[in-house]
Design an enzyme around this catalytic site. Structure first.
Site, PDB file in Angstrom:
ATOM      1  N   ASP A  37       0.785  -1.242   0.000  1.00  0.00           N
ATOM      2  CA  ASP A  37       0.000   0.000   0.000  1.00  0.00           C
ATOM      3  C   ASP A  37       0.820   1.296   0.000  1.00  0.00           C
ATOM      4  O   ASP A  37       0.509   2.223   0.756  1.00  0.00           O
ATOM      5  CB  ASP A  37      -0.964   0.018   1.195  1.00  0.00           C
TER       6      ASP A  37
ATOM      7  N   ASP B 155      -4.587  -0.803  -1.825  1.00  0.00           N
ATOM      8  CA  ASP B 155      -5.884  -0.592  -1.192  1.00  0.00           C
ATOM      9  C   ASP B 155      -6.805  -0.027  -2.282  1.00  0.00           C
ATOM     10  O   ASP B 155      -6.439   0.955  -2.945  1.00  0.00           O
ATOM     11  CB  ASP B 155      -5.696   0.418  -0.035  1.00  0.00           C
TER      12      ASP B 155
ATOM     13  N   HIS C 253     -10.682   0.722  -2.806  1.00  0.00           N
ATOM     14  CA  HIS C 253     -12.056   0.761  -2.314  1.00  0.00           C
ATOM     15  C   HIS C 253     -13.029   1.351  -3.328  1.00  0.00           C
ATOM     16  O   HIS C 253     -12.711   2.348  -3.994  1.00  0.00           O
ATOM     17  CB  HIS C 253     -12.126   1.610  -1.047  1.00  0.00           C
TER      18      HIS C 253
ATOM     19  N   SER D 264     -15.415   0.902   5.405  1.00  0.00           N
ATOM     20  CA  SER D 264     -14.410   1.450   6.318  1.00  0.00           C
ATOM     21  C   SER D 264     -14.454   2.978   6.397  1.00  0.00           C
ATOM     22  O   SER D 264     -13.744   3.570   7.202  1.00  0.00           O
ATOM     23  CB  SER D 264     -13.002   1.019   5.889  1.00  0.00           C
TER      24      SER D 264
ATOM     25  N   HIS E 105     -10.711   7.146   1.370  1.00  0.00           N
ATOM     26  CA  HIS E 105      -9.330   7.007   0.885  1.00  0.00           C
ATOM     27  C   HIS E 105      -9.248   5.888  -0.145  1.00  0.00           C
ATOM     28  O   HIS E 105     -10.073   4.977  -0.156  1.00  0.00           O
ATOM     29  CB  HIS E 105      -8.377   6.696   2.057  1.00  0.00           C
TER      30      HIS E 105
ATOM     31  N   LYS F 199      -7.049  -5.035  -2.889  1.00  0.00           N
ATOM     32  CA  LYS F 199      -7.854  -5.520  -1.755  1.00  0.00           C
ATOM     33  C   LYS F 199      -8.790  -4.432  -1.286  1.00  0.00           C
ATOM     34  O   LYS F 199      -8.569  -3.245  -1.585  1.00  0.00           O
ATOM     35  CB  LYS F 199      -6.934  -5.944  -0.614  1.00  0.00           C
TER      36      LYS F 199
ATOM     37  N   GLU G 238     -14.166  -5.051   5.084  1.00  0.00           N
ATOM     38  CA  GLU G 238     -12.818  -4.486   5.214  1.00  0.00           C
ATOM     39  C   GLU G 238     -11.803  -5.575   4.891  1.00  0.00           C
ATOM     40  O   GLU G 238     -12.056  -6.759   5.133  1.00  0.00           O
ATOM     41  CB  GLU G 238     -12.617  -3.935   6.638  1.00  0.00           C
TER      42      GLU G 238
ATOM     43  N   ALA H 224       0.348   0.551   6.225  1.00  0.00           N
ATOM     44  CA  ALA H 224       0.940   1.118   7.433  1.00  0.00           C
ATOM     45  C   ALA H 224       1.272  -0.032   8.381  1.00  0.00           C
ATOM     46  O   ALA H 224       0.572  -1.024   8.429  1.00  0.00           O
ATOM     47  CB  ALA H 224      -0.059   2.060   8.120  1.00  0.00           C
TER      48      ALA H 224
ATOM     49  N   CYS I 104      -2.200  -2.506   7.505  1.00  0.00           N
ATOM     50  CA  CYS I 104      -2.105  -3.458   6.394  1.00  0.00           C
ATOM     51  C   CYS I 104      -0.798  -4.231   6.389  1.00  0.00           C
ATOM     52  O   CYS I 104      -0.776  -5.395   5.979  1.00  0.00           O
ATOM     53  CB  CYS I 104      -2.357  -2.740   5.075  1.00  0.00           C
TER      54      CYS I 104
HETATM   55  C1  VGL Z   1      -4.750   0.880   5.583  1.00  0.00           C
HETATM   56  C2  VGL Z   1      -6.271   1.942   6.940  1.00  0.00           C
HETATM   57  C3  VGL Z   1      -7.251   1.799   5.998  1.00  0.00           C
HETATM   58  C4  VGL Z   1      -3.354   0.412   5.365  1.00  0.00           C
HETATM   59  C5  VGL Z   1      -5.733   0.717   4.625  1.00  0.00           C
HETATM   60  O1  VGL Z   1      -2.932   0.270   4.200  1.00  0.00           O
HETATM   61  O2  VGL Z   1      -2.641   0.183   6.374  1.00  0.00           O
HETATM   62  N1  VGL Z   1      -5.030   1.485   6.736  1.00  0.00           N
HETATM   63  N2  VGL Z   1      -6.973   1.182   4.828  1.00  0.00           N
HETATM   64 ZN    ZN Z   2      -8.388   1.202   3.270  1.00  0.00          ZN
END
Ligand code: VGL
Ligand code: ZN
Length: 207
Positions: A24, A66, A68, A74, A85, A108, A115, A155, A159
């Site tokens: 990500d 990521d 969405h 989420s 996001h 994903k 989620e 992060a 993830c």
């Molecule tokens: C993530 C919060 C929401 C990540 C993804 O990539 O860590 N964190 N979606």
């Molecule tokens: Zn996300």
């Protein structure tokens, strides 16, 4: 891109059962993005060195994204924890422009009502917008003889954590590239706690 490959990356890439997994590294998770991870962009040059080493050695490089749909579960508008996001097809969902993207992308979080933090919940990217839901990460890696994963990205406490724990549960040996991860730290210390948890469950912390 650095012209010198860090020695640790070159060593890891000599392992014929290793793959690099980059989680990500997208605009929305970098400074200025919708869900910015503090100093998230600092992972880019480090990871580029690893991409260079793995590519040169012919080892697989996988990128998770990521991905969405609008109205994802989420998002705060639906009672979730996060601002909007990484909406499919937007600039925020694109990889950081400085990241060397030379590998295979798994997306994903594309199911509106579920989620999915882990790359192992992802599906192979297909075309500009789609996924191939039949091709998951674990099988894709096993088909290539991969047994060891080197994981970095964003992060640490979401993830990266989920991908590392799922990788261990799926039977891979997993190393976390400490200089190449950054945490959201919603609560101070979340990132450090996540790293400790990954280590307790069998991950190796490297770098
Ligand atoms: C993530 C919060 C929401 C990540 C993804 O990539 O860590 N964190 N979606
Ligand atoms: Zn996300």
């Amino acid at each position: 891109m650095s012209d010198r490959v860090p020695i640790a990356a070159a060593e890891a890439a000599r392992d014929p059962e290793a793959a690099l997994v980059i989680v990500d590294v997208q605009n929305d998770f970098c400074p200025g993005g919708a869900l910015a991870v503090p100093r998230g962009d600092e992972v880019v040059p480090v990871l580029n060195g690893w991409v260079e080493a793995f590519t040169a050695a012919g080892r697989p490089v996988v990128y998770t994204q990521d991905w969405h749909p609008e109205g994802h579960i989420s998002f705060r508008e639906r009672g979730g924890p996060w601002p909007v996001h990484c909406v499919q097809g937007t600039r925020g969902a694109d990889f950081h422009p400085g990241l060397a993207v030379r590998g295979t992308v798994f997306r994903k979080g594309f199911d509106r009502d579920r989620e999915a933090y882990s790359g192992f919940d992802g599906a192979l990217a297909r075309g500009e917008r789609g996924v191939d839901p039949g091709t998951g990460l674990a099988g894709w890696l096993r088909e290539r003889g991969v047994r060891r994963l080197y994981v970095g990205g964003l992060a640490t406490d979401y993830c990266v954590r989920a991908t590392v724990l799922d990788g261990l549960a799926a039977g891979f040996e997993v190393s976390v590239l400490i200089p190449a991860v950054r945490a959201v730290d919603v609560e101070p210390g979340d990132g450090d706690r996540a790293l400790r948890e990954m280590q307790e469950k069998g991950a190796r912390l490297v770098g």
